[in-house]
Design an enzyme around this catalytic site. Structure first.
Site, short mmCIF file in Angstrom:
data_model
loop_
_atom_site.label_atom_id
_atom_site.label_comp_id
_atom_site.label_asym_id
_atom_site.label_seq_id
_atom_site.Cartn_x
_atom_site.Cartn_y
_atom_site.Cartn_z
N PHE A 12 18.72 -74.80 98.59
CA PHE A 12 19.47 -73.68 98.01
C PHE A 12 18.80 -72.34 98.29
O PHE A 12 19.35 -71.49 99.01
CB PHE A 12 19.64 -73.92 96.51
CG PHE A 12 20.06 -72.72 95.72
CD1 PHE A 12 21.10 -71.90 96.15
CD2 PHE A 12 19.42 -72.40 94.53
CE1 PHE A 12 21.48 -70.78 95.42
CE2 PHE A 12 19.80 -71.29 93.79
CZ PHE A 12 20.83 -70.48 94.23
N LEU A 35 15.46 -82.70 104.81
CA LEU A 35 16.87 -83.03 104.57
C LEU A 35 17.01 -84.16 103.56
O LEU A 35 17.58 -85.21 103.82
CB LEU A 35 17.59 -83.38 105.87
CG LEU A 35 17.72 -82.25 106.89
CD1 LEU A 35 18.51 -82.71 108.11
CD2 LEU A 35 18.39 -81.02 106.27
N ASP A 59 8.70 -83.71 107.49
CA ASP A 59 8.23 -83.91 106.12
C ASP A 59 6.88 -83.24 105.98
O ASP A 59 5.99 -83.44 106.82
CB ASP A 59 8.12 -85.42 105.85
CG ASP A 59 7.89 -85.76 104.39
OD1 ASP A 59 7.34 -84.92 103.66
OD2 ASP A 59 8.26 -86.88 103.99
N ILE A 60 6.68 -82.47 104.91
CA ILE A 60 5.41 -81.74 104.77
C ILE A 60 4.22 -82.64 104.45
O ILE A 60 3.08 -82.15 104.42
CB ILE A 60 5.51 -80.62 103.70
CG1 ILE A 60 5.94 -81.18 102.34
CG2 ILE A 60 6.43 -79.52 104.17
CD1 ILE A 60 5.84 -80.16 101.21
N ALA A 82 9.53 -75.83 100.32
CA ALA A 82 9.87 -77.26 100.24
C ALA A 82 9.32 -77.85 98.95
O ALA A 82 8.13 -77.78 98.68
CB ALA A 82 9.31 -78.00 101.44
N THR A 134 7.44 -71.57 90.35
CA THR A 134 8.40 -71.44 89.26
C THR A 134 7.75 -70.95 87.99
O THR A 134 6.54 -71.15 87.78
CB THR A 134 9.05 -72.82 88.97
OG1 THR A 134 9.85 -72.75 87.79
CG2 THR A 134 7.99 -73.90 88.76
N ASP A 135 8.54 -70.33 87.10
CA ASP A 135 8.03 -69.91 85.80
C ASP A 135 7.79 -71.10 84.88
O ASP A 135 7.12 -70.97 83.85
CB ASP A 135 8.96 -68.90 85.13
CG ASP A 135 10.37 -69.42 84.88
OD1 ASP A 135 10.68 -70.56 85.31
OD2 ASP A 135 11.18 -68.70 84.28
N GLU A 136 8.28 -72.29 85.23
CA GLU A 136 8.13 -73.45 84.36
C GLU A 136 6.68 -73.92 84.25
O GLU A 136 6.34 -74.67 83.34
CB GLU A 136 9.03 -74.59 84.84
CG GLU A 136 10.50 -74.25 84.73
CD GLU A 136 11.40 -75.46 84.89
OE1 GLU A 136 11.03 -76.55 84.42
OE2 GLU A 136 12.48 -75.31 85.49
N TYR A 159 7.95 -82.35 86.75
CA TYR A 159 8.25 -81.33 87.76
C TYR A 159 7.33 -80.13 87.63
O TYR A 159 6.66 -79.72 88.59
CB TYR A 159 9.71 -80.87 87.66
CG TYR A 159 9.95 -79.54 88.33
CD1 TYR A 159 9.74 -79.40 89.70
CD2 TYR A 159 10.36 -78.42 87.61
CE1 TYR A 159 9.94 -78.18 90.32
CE2 TYR A 159 10.57 -77.21 88.22
CZ TYR A 159 10.36 -77.09 89.58
OH TYR A 159 10.53 -75.88 90.20
N LYS A 163 4.31 -78.64 90.17
CA LYS A 163 4.28 -77.29 90.70
C LYS A 163 3.02 -76.55 90.27
O LYS A 163 2.44 -75.77 91.05
CB LYS A 163 5.53 -76.52 90.26
CG LYS A 163 6.81 -76.99 90.91
CD LYS A 163 6.80 -76.82 92.43
CE LYS A 163 6.86 -75.36 92.85
NZ LYS A 163 6.92 -75.22 94.33
N ASN A 188 14.99 -68.75 86.79
CA ASN A 188 16.08 -69.60 87.28
C ASN A 188 16.97 -68.88 88.28
O ASN A 188 17.55 -67.84 87.96
CB ASN A 188 16.93 -70.09 86.11
CG ASN A 188 16.28 -71.22 85.36
OD1 ASN A 188 15.07 -71.24 85.18
ND2 ASN A 188 17.09 -72.15 84.90
N LYS A 198 22.73 -78.69 89.44
CA LYS A 198 22.23 -77.63 88.59
C LYS A 198 23.35 -77.04 87.73
O LYS A 198 24.54 -77.17 88.05
CB LYS A 198 21.56 -76.54 89.45
CG LYS A 198 20.30 -77.01 90.19
CD LYS A 198 19.21 -77.44 89.21
CE LYS A 198 17.95 -77.90 89.93
NZ LYS A 198 17.15 -76.82 90.47
#
Length: 364
Positions: A12, A35, A59-60, A82, A134-136, A159, A163, A188, A198
């Site tokens: 996204f 993918l 793939d990383i 990713a 992310t802010d999470e 998750y 991160k 978000n 989402k």
């Protein structure tokens, strides 16, 4: 900067960023993506044939392949997006999140460190590694206050924990090896081409299909919403002008409860695509069992990036949401194509907690 290696460019935020860089900034992008279910080249069909966009399927966690790609394309920077990113999926299957977000980030850092050490002095000094987070990672706020760049980490889901671990690795590679890294923590995102698991695209599509609009708990959980195009410009600004080793929080200044978000979607659809029976789409809202450990509130203080780098969001929640709903109404065929049969908007994130499979539609 002439060339960027961007991981996760079929997702996204990544696909929007690829387009922003190629068409908006004239930069060549090597798009490195695994993918997975949420990554789809349908989101970049309009760039087919553009020589400034090169797609590499990878793939990383593959150190050797990453090294070969870096050597072949000699990017001036790496933008790392990713990641496995959905909280409910991390509750059901945390292992994939550890593999991609932690081991993958470590592997990428190692590959980039080797590449960076091979550069001549001038290229090494101008090179940048931007890690998008992310802010999470900061946990949950009460009814007031904001996350800043110095807020202690307190992740509450597999998750966000994965991160947070990747953020710490990036910081360590700056302090241990001198790698010129930058980290951003965003609120978000919403906007065009977001996978329908989402909240916002799920509510739009369920509403149009006449399905229930499931809202977790009482719907009072609060998020700060950032239009994806504003985020892309912020990332470009940080990459160009940020100071290596620094962290920049990126927010939209748009706090809304989940219920307010769903009401906004319903009201826009009422105006743009009315129900055949003339009733409001709000009639389809249903309150469902809350997510385990659902963080109450996230809110970003984005004053540092505005003060130091001059970035501020352009879209209000109202203007961004109108653009988003209109995009989905005009691209329903894209929504059909990216759902390949493995995900049919079912509820995720409860089966591993209660031991009972759930089929309620999932939201953020």
């Amino acid at each position: 900067m002439r060339s960027i290696l961007l991981t996760g460019g079929a997702g996204f935020i990544g696909s929007n960023l690829v387009r922003h860089l190629v068409r908006g900034k004239g930069v060549s992008v090597v798009n490195y993506d695994k993918l997975t279910y949420a990554g789809n080249l349908e989101s970049l069909r309009d760039l087919e044939g553009d020589p400034r966009h090169v797609f590499v399927h990878g793939d990383i966690v593959d150190r050797e392949h990453l090294g070969a790609v870096l050597a072949k394309y000699s990017p001036d920077a790496v933008m790392h997006l990713a990641a496995e990113s959905h909280v409910d999926r991390s509750i059901d299957g945390p292992g994939e999140f550890i593999s991609t977000n932690v081991v993958g980030t470590f592997t990428l850092l190692e590959a980039v460190r080797g590449y960076w050490n091979s550069l001549d002095k001038g290229a090494a000094e101008s090179f940048r590694f931007l890690h998008v987070s992310t802010d999470e990672v900061y946990g949950s706020l009460g009814s007031d206050g904001f996350f800043t760049e110095t807020t202690p980490y307190a992740p509450n889901s597999p998750y966000s924990a994965s991160k947070a671990a990747s953020d710490h690795l990036v910081r360590a590679y700056r302090h241990t090896y001198g790698l010129p890294v930058l980290t951003t923590n965003c609120s978000n995102n919403y906007g065009p081409s977001q996978f329908p698991e989402k909240l916002i695209p799920l509510m739009i599509l369920n509403a149009l299909d006449g399905k229930p609009l499931p809202v977790y708990g009482t719907g009072k959980n609060v998020r700060d919403w950032l239009y994806v195009e504003d985020h892309c410009e912020a990332l470009w600004t940080v990459l160009r002008n940020g100071r290596p080793g620094e962290v920049y929080n990126i927010g939209g200044n748009n706090e809304r409860t989940n219920l307010q978000v769903v009401h906004t979607i319903c009201d826009l659809l009422d105006a743009l695509r009315p129900r055949p029976d003339s009733l409001s789409y709000r009639e389809q809202i249903r309150f469902v069992q809350d997510r385990p450990g659902h963080d109450l509130r996230y809110a970003i203080d984005a004053s540092k990036i505005q003060r130091e780098l001059g970035w501020a969001p352009r879209e209000t929640f109202e203007t961004g949401m109108k653009k988003t709903v209109e995009w989905y109404l005009e691209n329903l065929e894209w929504c059909r194509r990216v759902q390949d049969g493995r995900y049919q908007r079912e509820r995720l994130g409860l089966s591993s907690v209660n031991g009972i499979p759930e089929r309620e539609e999932n939201i953020l």
